[in-house]
Design an enzyme around this catalytic site. Sequence first.
Site, short mmCIF file in Angstrom:
data_model
loop_
_atom_site.label_atom_id
_atom_site.label_comp_id
_atom_site.label_asym_id
_atom_site.label_seq_id
_atom_site.Cartn_x
_atom_site.Cartn_y
_atom_site.Cartn_z
N GLU A 1 -49.05 61.27 77.49
CA GLU A 1 -48.69 61.60 76.11
C GLU A 1 -48.32 63.06 75.97
O GLU A 1 -47.41 63.42 75.20
CB GLU A 1 -49.84 61.24 75.18
CG GLU A 1 -50.04 59.74 75.02
CD GLU A 1 -51.14 59.40 74.03
OE1 GLU A 1 -51.85 60.34 73.58
OE2 GLU A 1 -51.32 58.21 73.71
N ASP B 1 -57.18 54.40 75.79
CA ASP B 1 -57.52 55.83 75.74
C ASP B 1 -58.80 56.07 74.93
O ASP B 1 -59.73 56.74 75.38
CB ASP B 1 -56.37 56.65 75.15
CG ASP B 1 -55.13 56.61 76.02
OD1 ASP B 1 -55.25 56.41 77.23
OD2 ASP B 1 -54.02 56.79 75.46
#
Length: 287
Positions: A183, A67
């Site tokens: 997430e 990420d």
Amino acid sequence: MCLESETKSEEETRSRRAVQRAIGVQLQARSDIDAQHELERRRDFLCRVMQESGQTTLVLGISGGVDSTVAGRLAQLAVEKQREQGEQGRFIAMRLPYGEQQDADDADKALAFIQPDEVLDVNIKSASDTLLESLENGGMTFDDVHQRDFVLGNVKARQRMVAQYAVAGARGGLVIGTDQAAEALMGFFTKYGDGACDVAPLTGLSKRQVRLLGQELGAPDALVNKAPTADLESLAPQKLDEVALGVSYEEIDDFLENREVSERAFDTILTTYRRTEHKRRLPIAPD
């Protein structure tokens, strides 16, 4: 009886899929993406936000995961485009370890790939430990060592954001967040820690789509396919996200991309999504 049971099962399946679709829309998730288009769109998005805000710097903590690697490279590409257009632009990548980082080599690989304009190395151990010690000196108690470790983990995440905002404030910058749809769906971030940012260029992407962008950018395979870990718990270093979540990223991504998931995965994801709703909202105010 068999027909009634089959009809009921079909209705339940349709209902679950409807819930999946609704949540996916809310989190801006899509089943399919064009990687090159998304890279250009999200790079240009960062440029536009800088221009509109009048800020000239982007700031991001680099952990060594996919990420932050993808978001960091997007940030560097954005500021380079700014400079090509005669605008100011600078990207500051930050190393923010707590003591000795076990996967420090991965962070080094990420920085070598991203090639940021500037790298700051700030160890948050002293600040995190001192705050927890001050809390305990002030009368704070914990149920056990595991609860204490969990609280310290969130303190670490918030100290990292404090450091990034200190740099952004001094350099006329915006803090980049690495939150993506997987997430966000699971509420797997620290409120006002890694969940706090000015701009979130990975919004709406599933984990596999972030990996796809990483591959398109040419990031090292070891980083693109690295097993994700938040690494906040000192008593369980490098604890895998999927262990903490109780469901795999494959299942989470399938849920987001409106693909079929098992009933167990659906129930786990939906329960977690509802339980973590407060993390995705602005502070609650009176009606």
